[in-house]
Motif scaffolding. Structure first.
Motif, PDB file in Angstrom:
ATOM      1  N   ASN A   1      -8.556  -4.543 -10.876  1.00  0.00           N
ATOM      2  CA  ASN A   1      -8.170  -3.162 -10.656  1.00  0.00           C
ATOM      3  C   ASN A   1      -8.427  -2.795  -9.201  1.00  0.00           C
ATOM      4  OD1 ASN A   1      -7.500  -0.492 -11.135  1.00  0.00           O
ATOM      5  ND2 ASN A   1      -9.619   0.036 -11.656  1.00  0.00           N
ATOM      6  N   LEU A   2      -7.465  -3.052  -8.337  1.00  0.00           N
ATOM      7  CA  LEU A   2      -7.674  -2.811  -6.913  1.00  0.00           C
ATOM      8  C   LEU A   2      -7.402  -1.353  -6.570  1.00  0.00           C
ATOM      9  CD1 LEU A   2      -7.473  -5.871  -7.166  1.00  0.00           C
ATOM     10  CD2 LEU A   2      -6.174  -5.894  -5.025  1.00  0.00           C
ATOM     11  N   PRO A   3      -8.377  -0.634  -6.013  1.00  0.00           N
ATOM     12  CA  PRO A   3      -8.127   0.754  -5.618  1.00  0.00           C
ATOM     13  C   PRO A   3      -7.163   0.819  -4.436  1.00  0.00           C
ATOM     14  CG  PRO A   3     -10.341   0.078  -4.988  1.00  0.00           C
ATOM     15  CD  PRO A   3      -9.758  -1.062  -5.754  1.00  0.00           C
ATOM     16  N   GLU A   4      -6.544   1.955  -4.258  1.00  0.00           N
ATOM     17  CA  GLU A   4      -5.594   2.133  -3.154  1.00  0.00           C
ATOM     18  C   GLU A   4      -6.273   1.860  -1.816  1.00  0.00           C
ATOM     19  OE1 GLU A   4      -2.288   2.780  -2.887  1.00  0.00           O
ATOM     20  OE2 GLU A   4      -2.439   2.177  -5.000  1.00  0.00           O
ATOM     21  N   PRO A   5      -5.626   1.131  -0.940  1.00  0.00           N
ATOM     22  CA  PRO A   5      -6.273   0.802   0.340  1.00  0.00           C
ATOM     23  C   PRO A   5      -6.246   1.955   1.334  1.00  0.00           C
ATOM     24  CG  PRO A   5      -4.072  -0.126   0.268  1.00  0.00           C
ATOM     25  CD  PRO A   5      -4.302   0.510  -1.080  1.00  0.00           C
ATOM     26  N   GLN A   6      -7.322   2.042   2.133  1.00  0.00           N
ATOM     27  CA  GLN A   6      -7.314   2.960   3.262  1.00  0.00           C
ATOM     28  C   GLN A   6      -7.089   2.205   4.560  1.00  0.00           C
ATOM     29  OE1 GLN A   6     -11.083   4.294   1.543  1.00  0.00           O
ATOM     30  NE2 GLN A   6     -10.464   6.388   2.081  1.00  0.00           N
ATOM     31  N   GLU A   7      -7.202   0.882   4.445  1.00  0.00           N
ATOM     32  CA  GLU A   7      -6.991   0.049   5.628  1.00  0.00           C
ATOM     33  C   GLU A   7      -6.560  -1.323   5.118  1.00  0.00           C
ATOM     34  OE1 GLU A   7      -8.375   0.892   8.952  1.00  0.00           O
ATOM     35  OE2 GLU A   7      -8.666  -1.069   9.873  1.00  0.00           O
ATOM     36  N   VAL A   8      -5.550  -1.907   5.756  1.00  0.00           N
ATOM     37  CA  VAL A   8      -5.090  -3.227   5.326  1.00  0.00           C
ATOM     38  C   VAL A   8      -5.204  -4.184   6.501  1.00  0.00           C
ATOM     39  CG1 VAL A   8      -3.173  -4.563   4.387  1.00  0.00           C
ATOM     40  CG2 VAL A   8      -3.465  -2.171   3.716  1.00  0.00           C
ATOM     41  N   VAL A   9      -5.852  -5.326   6.283  1.00  0.00           N
ATOM     42  CA  VAL A   9      -5.963  -6.320   7.346  1.00  0.00           C
ATOM     43  C   VAL A   9      -5.385  -7.638   6.852  1.00  0.00           C
ATOM     44  CG1 VAL A   9      -8.004  -5.271   8.370  1.00  0.00           C
ATOM     45  CG2 VAL A   9      -8.274  -7.007   6.600  1.00  0.00           C
ATOM     46  N   ARG A  10      -5.048  -8.502   7.801  1.00  0.00           N
ATOM     47  CA  ARG A  10      -4.570  -9.824   7.411  1.00  0.00           C
ATOM     48  C   ARG A  10      -5.599 -10.851   7.861  1.00  0.00           C
ATOM     49  NH1 ARG A  10       0.671 -10.074   9.290  1.00  0.00           N
ATOM     50  NH2 ARG A  10       1.376  -9.442   7.230  1.00  0.00           N
ATOM     51  N   VAL A  11      -5.911 -11.760   6.940  1.00  0.00           N
ATOM     52  CA  VAL A  11      -6.893 -12.806   7.231  1.00  0.00           C
ATOM     53  C   VAL A  11      -6.176 -14.143   7.107  1.00  0.00           C
ATOM     54  CG1 VAL A  11      -9.006 -13.922   6.455  1.00  0.00           C
ATOM     55  CG2 VAL A  11      -8.806 -11.426   6.351  1.00  0.00           C
ATOM     56  N   VAL A  12      -6.195 -14.919   8.158  1.00  0.00           N
ATOM     57  CA  VAL A  12      -5.518 -16.214   8.115  1.00  0.00           C
ATOM     58  C   VAL A  12      -6.544 -17.322   8.294  1.00  0.00           C
ATOM     59  CG1 VAL A  12      -3.729 -17.673   9.113  1.00  0.00           C
ATOM     60  CG2 VAL A  12      -3.424 -15.197   9.028  1.00  0.00           C
ATOM     61  N   GLY A  13      -6.583 -18.225   7.315  1.00  0.00           N
ATOM     62  CA  GLY A  13      -7.451 -19.390   7.439  1.00  0.00           C
ATOM     63  C   GLY A  13      -6.631 -20.581   7.881  1.00  0.00           C
TER      64      GLY A  13
END
Ligand code: HEM
Ligand code: CU
Ligand code: CU
Lengths: 221, 570
Positions: A94-106
């Motif tokens: 149950n993911l709450p609405e985001p206030q900030e979205v980042v991208r993580v690349v491995g």
């Protein structure tokens, strides 16, 4: 000596409480079983002139000693299952609405991060890209879009009690809300080759002002 | 009656017929020799598994030191060491010793047969196994080095040499594992057929000693679960060498598919090695408590229940692997439920002690030690089966400590239980009790000091398969480092105590006191052979045993002796 990592996300203490509940349950069983075990070992040690009993294990008055504890185990299993699913649901389902979205690349063997920048939107000109350091605001729901360029990696932040594999070819979303500013370890927790032990990143949890200042100072011109 | 089979060397009537040296020792078909071959090959491989553990533990305790007998450990060598350690210990130690060695040695003897149903298939099984071990060892010395992508070999890392950087090592590793599976498929079918068809007259299902049941059920689990993985291994081999992309997502493959295939096998595999070890306890505890096994049929049902359930829990290894998160809920339930039959089994073993007359011989100490240690492995599994908690524990040292509290009891404590118990049957002589007890206490204490600290480092955030924790600021603390050093020092102590065992084994084999055929006053058929160790065919062909009662008739009221062998008419 305090071994535990501090609990610094909104769900970290839920995980810890679940661990505590399991400890109470299995600790009880562990102790009870051992007391019984060692008592029997002492009580029924071979003694001169004492012959062992002949029982089959189907005598109701003996079998009771197995079945009743066993019902209790089933009963306690229910607590573990319900507790586990509750925590799981909140962290992973149950993911709450985001206030900030980042991208993580491995990738073998480094992290790279893409921050939304001043406009708060990912994949625009003012995005800020960094290597090995992820900057997020405190007390905000952050969604991390996890991507891999090559093999499996894992996005793990022990103080948040968060862990999620990163699978090439897919974008997996993990969320967290940090509760305290600071700089913490970010590990790769999935074998990814020779440099797996070198994939140490850092996460910078910043107050709103600090985060803004960081964005201003680093926005590409 | 004996198993109907074609002996390639006829002359069955003459019990003492002479066999050539080659026939007897190099290419034997006698189940006892094949069992011993498996036993000593497995124990020999354990030296490698242990050596690797020594190398990587030294590196963790004293990063970047030059490890005596090895040298400095590079990150690549570290990964190879843990990978080969895990692979060797599971596939070349636990499997051959627990299933193949004890299965071969014990099944015909315990059911009153003269040999396995398919003796030549049996020999082939060992030969394939030996080849697999040679391929594995060779893979450590090829250009590029040994495979280091963990014993789980997750693709894409394992599927592409550009990622793993071990072009030959990965393929040879995979071929070795596949060959090993082939060997155990042949062995498994043989065990099951033998137990079904070779039983002595009068031996009903509930007269069969528990260890025979356990090894057969384990073989069924193995055979039912390994098929998909063999197919997967061949797909992976194609990915590595022929440019197919079954597991590479950039060209349409799916890396998670491998994980499902691997763990659909890998989880039952845990029970494949667990069951024989618990079977040893089921044999040894009644003998030295002079008590009937508590609730024989319930023990059997819990075993079957565990076996069946074990096919429905595999994805608990993949909670955070990127599977649909709703699936985790199903697997949490099945996983926690498996505690029900397993706990029941442990309770029944403990209940066997009630009312007993317990003799603390060396095999008995090991059997009790197994229960003590396995209990820790069992209860810590609950943390990992609980999906919410596994988010934190997954791939930490807590997991490493947990599964070593199951695997070490299985592979070593279980083996020591069986080995010290059946030693007189294997070699006709007794082992030294005092040395045996020193070895027992030394091993048990140091074992706990290796792995209890590792639970703590796992809680503290140490993740697995990391060659140097100094790269992680939160993990580079003196407290954690002291625990790592404690674990390593305890390992050195544990290794030192194994020399006592090795000495005791070889000394007793040649110079121990002659044991006689039934030194423990036990009831099962292997202790009734006229010769000790049993000769070819186990019993004279005209005097094969007949069974009149169950395997655990101890302290029967009204009888003078406190044991009543299965083959005694009255
Ligand atoms: C002799 C005592 C043993 C010690 C001190 C030991 C120690 C360890 C340690 C510290 C690791 C983790 C390495 C890492 O993640 O960096 C490990 C991995 C492992 N061990 Fe052991 N172990 C022992 C015996 C065994 C036995 C008896 C088995 C199985 C029968 C076993 C199976 C494994 C497996 C499957 C792994 C995982 C390898 C991987 O991550 O790919 N070990 N061992
Ligand atoms: Cu990694
Ligand atoms: Cu499992």
């Amino acid at each position: 000596m305090n071994l535990f990592q501090p609990a610094l996300s909104t769900f970290a203490s839920d995980v810890d409480n679940l661990v505590m509940m399991i400890t109470a349950i299995v600790g009880f069983w562990y102790l009870a079983t051992n007391v019984m075990f060692f008592w029997l070992l002492w009580r029924y040690r071979a003694q001169e002139g004492v012959k062992a009993l002949y029982v089959t294990g189907h005598e109701p008055e003996l079998l009771r000693w197995i079945t009743y504890p066993h019902y209790l185990i089933i009963f306690m299993d229910l607590f573990v299952i319900v507790g586990a699913i509750k925590v799981w649901y909140n962290v992973k389902q149950n993911l709450p609405e985001p206030q900030e979205v980042v991208r993580v690349v491995g990738q073998q063997w480094a992290w790279s991060f893409q921050h939304p920048g001043a406009d708060g939107i990912l994949d625009t000109a003012d995005d800020i890209k960094t290597v090995d350091g992820l900057h997020v605001p405190v007390n905000k729901v952050v969604h991390a879009k996890l991507e891999s360029r090559d093999v499996l990696h894992n996005f793990s932040i022990p103080v948040f009690r968060l862990k999620q594999d990163i699978v090439p070819g897919r974008v997996i979303t993990a969320w967290f809300e940090a509760t305290q500013a600071g700089v913490y370890d970010l590990q790769c927790a999935e074998m990814c080759g020779i440099g797996h032990g070198l994939m140490a990143g850092r996460i910078y949890v910043e107050s709103d002002e600090d985060h803004l200042a960081w964005i201003t100072a680093n926005t590409p011109k | 009656m004996s198993v109907a089979h074609d002996h390639d060397h006829g002359a069955h009537d003459a019990h003492h017929h002479e066999m050539s040296f080659i026939e007897k020792y190099i290419f034997p078909t006698d189940h006892k020799y094949i069992g011993k071959q498996y036993m000593f090959t497995g124990m020999f491989m354990a030296l490698f598994g242990g050596f690797y553990a020594y190398v990587f533990r030294m590196q963790l305790a004293f990063p970047n030191m030059s490890v005596p007998f090895f040298g400095r450990v590079s990150p690549m060598e570290y990964n190879a060491a843990i990978t080969q350690h895990g692979t060797v210990m599971i596939f070349w130690v636990a499997m051959p010793v627990l299933i193949a060695a004890f299965g071969n040695f014990l099944i015909p003897l315990l059911i009153g047969a003269d040999d396995m149903a398919f003796p030549r298939l049996n020999r082939l099984s060992y030969q394939i196994f030996l080849v697999s071990a040679v391929v594995l060892i060779a893979s450590w010395f090829v250009p590029g080095g040994a495979f280091g992508g963990a014993w789980t070999a997750y693709p894409p890392l394992s599927a592409d040499a550009r990622y793993s950087l071990t072009p030959m090592g990965s393929s040879m590793w995979l071929i070795a594992v596949a060959l090993e599976f082939a060997a155990f498929l042949l062995g498994g079918i043989n065990f099951i057929v033998t137990a079904m068809n070779g039983r002595a007259p009068g031996m009903k299902w509930n007269d069969v000693p528990m260890i025979v049941w356990m090894i057969c059920i384990a073989s069924i689990l193995f055979m039912a679960s390994v098929g998909p993985l063999v197919a997967g291994a061949i797909m992976l081999l194609f990915d590595q060498n022929l440019g197919t992309n079954f597991f590479d997502p950039r060209r349409g493959g799916d890396p998670i598919l491998w994980q499902h295939l691997f763990w659909f096998f890998g989880h039952p595999e845990v029970y494949v090695v667990l069951l024989p070890a618990t079977g040893m306890c089921a044999e040894v505890i009644p003998v030295f408590a002079r008590k009937k096994l508590f609730a024989y049929d319930t023990v059997l049902y819990t075993t079957i229940g565990t076996g069946v359930l074990s096919f429905f829990v595999w994805a608990h290894h993949q909670f955070v692997a990127g599977i649909d998160p709703r699936m985790a809920n199903v697997f949490t339930i099945t996983t926690v439920l498996i505690s029900i039959p397993i706990a029941e089994m442990v309770f029944l073993y403990i209940a066997t002690l009630y009312g007993g007359s317990i003799r603390y011989t060396v095999p008995m100490l090991w059997a009790l030690g197994f229960i003590f240690a396995f209990l820790i492995g069992g209860v810590t599994g609950i943390y990992l089966g609980a999906s919410g908690a596994d988010i934190y524990f997954h791939d930490t040292y807590f997991v490493v400590a947990h599964f070593h509290y199951t695997f070490f009891p299985i592979a070593f404590i279980g083996t020591f239980t069986g080995f010290t118990y059946w030693f007189p049957k294997m070699f006709g002589r007794m082992m030294n009790e005092t040395l045996g007890k020193i070895h027992f206490f030394g091993t048990m204490i140091s074992f706990n000091f290796i792995f209890l600290p590792l639970f703590a480092t796992g809680l503290g955030g140490d993740h697995r398969r990391i060659y140097n924790y100094n790269n992680f600021p939160e993990l580079a603390t003196p407290d954690l480092q002291n625990l790592r050093i404690l674990a390593t020092v305890a390992l050195l102590v544990l290794i030192a105590f194994q020399f006592i065992f090795i000495y005791n084994t070889f000394y007793s084999m040649f110079f121990g006191p002659i044991s006689g055929t039934n030194p423990w006053k036990a009831t099962t058929l292997e202790w009734t052979t006229p010769e000790n160790p049993p000769g070819h065919g186990n019993w004279p062909p005209d005097n094969m045993p007949t069974v009149y009662r169950g395997p655990y008739e101890y302290s029967v009221p009204g009888r003078e002796d406190d044991f009543w062998p299965q083959n005694q008419q009255s």
